[in-house]
Enzyme design. Structure first.
Site, PDB file in Angstrom:
ATOM      1  N   LYS A 162       0.849  -1.196   0.000  1.00  0.00           N
ATOM      2  CA  LYS A 162       0.000   0.000   0.000  1.00  0.00           C
ATOM      3  C   LYS A 162       0.884   1.245   0.000  1.00  0.00           C
ATOM      4  O   LYS A 162       1.751   1.394   0.871  1.00  0.00           O
ATOM      5  CB  LYS A 162      -0.867   0.028   1.272  1.00  0.00           C
ATOM      6  N   ASP A 190      -0.712  -1.043  -4.467  1.00  0.00           N
ATOM      7  CA  ASP A 190      -2.062  -0.489  -4.400  1.00  0.00           C
ATOM      8  C   ASP A 190      -1.949   0.970  -3.973  1.00  0.00           C
ATOM      9  O   ASP A 190      -1.567   1.258  -2.838  1.00  0.00           O
ATOM     10  CB  ASP A 190      -2.922  -1.279  -3.402  1.00  0.00           C
ATOM     11  N   GLU A 218      -2.471  -0.971  -8.742  1.00  0.00           N
ATOM     12  CA  GLU A 218      -3.914  -0.930  -8.513  1.00  0.00           C
ATOM     13  C   GLU A 218      -4.393   0.487  -8.214  1.00  0.00           C
ATOM     14  O   GLU A 218      -3.802   1.190  -7.400  1.00  0.00           O
ATOM     15  CB  GLU A 218      -4.199  -1.859  -7.327  1.00  0.00           C
ATOM     16  N   ASP A 243      -9.771  -0.883  -9.087  1.00  0.00           N
ATOM     17  CA  ASP A 243     -10.431  -1.382  -7.870  1.00  0.00           C
ATOM     18  C   ASP A 243     -11.662  -0.515  -7.589  1.00  0.00           C
ATOM     19  O   ASP A 243     -12.772  -0.856  -7.994  1.00  0.00           O
ATOM     20  CB  ASP A 243      -9.448  -1.391  -6.696  1.00  0.00           C
ATOM     21  N   LYS A 267     -14.430  -7.492  -5.842  1.00  0.00           N
ATOM     22  CA  LYS A 267     -14.646  -7.686  -4.398  1.00  0.00           C
ATOM     23  C   LYS A 267     -16.140  -7.881  -4.194  1.00  0.00           C
ATOM     24  O   LYS A 267     -16.948  -7.109  -4.738  1.00  0.00           O
ATOM     25  CB  LYS A 267     -14.196  -6.452  -3.608  1.00  0.00           C
TER      26      LYS A 267
HETATM   27 MG    MG Z   1      -7.423  -1.621  -3.552  1.00  0.00          MG
END
Ligand code: MG
Length: 370
Positions: A162, A190, A218, A243, A267
């Site tokens: 991240k 991400d 991402e 995403d 997701k």
């Molecule tokens: Mg994400």
């Protein structure tokens, strides 16, 4: 097998390490559990996390929308009519994707129990063993490097890093992690909407130039910046994944038609559960695009639904990011899908295979019909 009642409970598991992204910081996996009871005594489990800054869903909001709007339409319906049930769940209200996901996961759990088969087999069959990456939270470089070392020591060979809160620091973070771990693990980044399109191109060209090979990047830009995603994809070699820009099947068609991204992160909390996640996987097949199955830090009930889907749709879902349960200090769910470091093992028990759940706190007034 007819739907008789719906109950709500809370399930809270402390995280080993607080989870930090460019958007939020969390120190517990805190799920709303949706329990569907049937007249024959079978119970279906689903769950969802509260993610107000991502999907807009909160526990209280999910309970209200299910009790007031969706549950009354499901009462007395047969589990065997799964398409009718998912149609009602998807179309009764707009938005509320996490509430829909929790309900759909519970309905699919019951569907498996009705036919006495594990969900992944009913969805088309697949492997019972999967392997997930692990998330490394954004932090100072030393902390991120030590978290990466810990993850590699635990057997993870794909790290989802991240970043996204400071461009120059982010580039330094990635270079340092790549230098330390490229030989041991594949890196996914991400950015959580933290960069602009031009910054992303600048950063990725710089990283590509320095020899940093990333499996994917991402959601570098804001969720509604589809042109920005296309601008990036046209200019870099690193595969770009959507995403927060990809909730619905329509959004996925738009992204792929434009050539704005290479990969879609599915997701269940964005698609509203399994039915539309299956649609998205089928759509990406038509565009020769790949999917990741991801999560929002839900616990192992919802994650079991995602794991069964990933197994059945493995042709499309080639990347797995289901590390929520691995980030918790323990797994309160017995039976079902086992999360053990990078290994995910699906059981052959019916539905999701959940036998019991420790520490479920039933919510006061959390039963419908009252
Ligand atoms: Mg994400």
């Amino acid at each position: 097998m007819k739907i008789k009642a719906i109950r709500f409970a809370k399930l809270k598991v402390p995280l080993v390490t607080p989870f930090k992204t460019a958007l939020r910081e969390v120190s517990f996996i805190e799920d709303l559990v949706v329990i569907i009871e049937t007249h024959c005594g079978q119970i279906g489990y689903g769950s969802a996390a509260s993610t107000p800054v991502i999907t807009g869903d909160t526990h209280q909001g999910m309970i209200s929308v299910i009790k007031q709007f969706i549950a009354p339409k499901l009462l007395g319906l047969e589990i065997e009519n799964i398409n009718q049930l998912t149609h009602i769940i998807q179309t009764t209200v707009v938005g509320n994707s996490s509430a829909k996901a929790a309900l759909e996961i519970a309905v699919y759990d019951l569907w498996g129990k009705l036919y006495k088969a594990p969900l992944y087999k009913l969805l088309g069959g697949g492997q019972s063993e999967l392997k997930t990456d692990i998330t490394i939270s954004v932090d100072n470089i030393d902390k991120m490097l030590s978290d990466c070392q810990l993850a590699v020591d635990q057997g993870f060979d794909v790290l989802k890093v991240k970043i996204g809160n400071n461009l120059n620091q982010d580039i330094e973070r990635v270079k340092a992690i790549y230098a330390g771990f490229a030989s041991k693990a594949l890196l996914r980044l991400d950015v959580n909407q933290g960069w602009s399109a031009k910054q992303t191109v600048q950063a990725l060209q710089q990283l590509e130039h320095a020899g940093v090979v990333l499996e994917l990047v991402e959601q570098p830009v804001k969720s509604n910046d589809i042109q920005g995603l296309k601008y990036i994809t046209d200019r870099v070699n690193t595969p770009i994944m959507a995403d927060e820009s990809a909730f619905s099947p329509q959004q996925v068609i738009q992204l792929l038609e434009l050539g704005a991204v290479d990969i879609i992160n599915i997701k269940l909390m964005k698609t509203g559960g399994l039915s539309r996640a299956i649609e998205i996987a089928n759509i990406t097949a038509q565009y020769q695009a790949q999917c990741m199955i991801g999560c929002m830090l839900e616990g192992s009930i919802a994650m079991a639904g995602a794991a069964h889907l990933a197994s059945a749709k493995a042709q499309q879902i080639s990347k797995i990011d289901l590390d929520g349960p691995a980030l918790g200090q323990y797994d309160p769910v017995q039976g079902g899908v086992e999360f053990n470091g990078p290994q995910i093992t699906l059981s052959d028990a019916p539905g999701l295979g959940i036998e019991s759940i420790n520490g479920l706190e039933l919510i006061t007034n959390g039963v419908w019909p009252e």
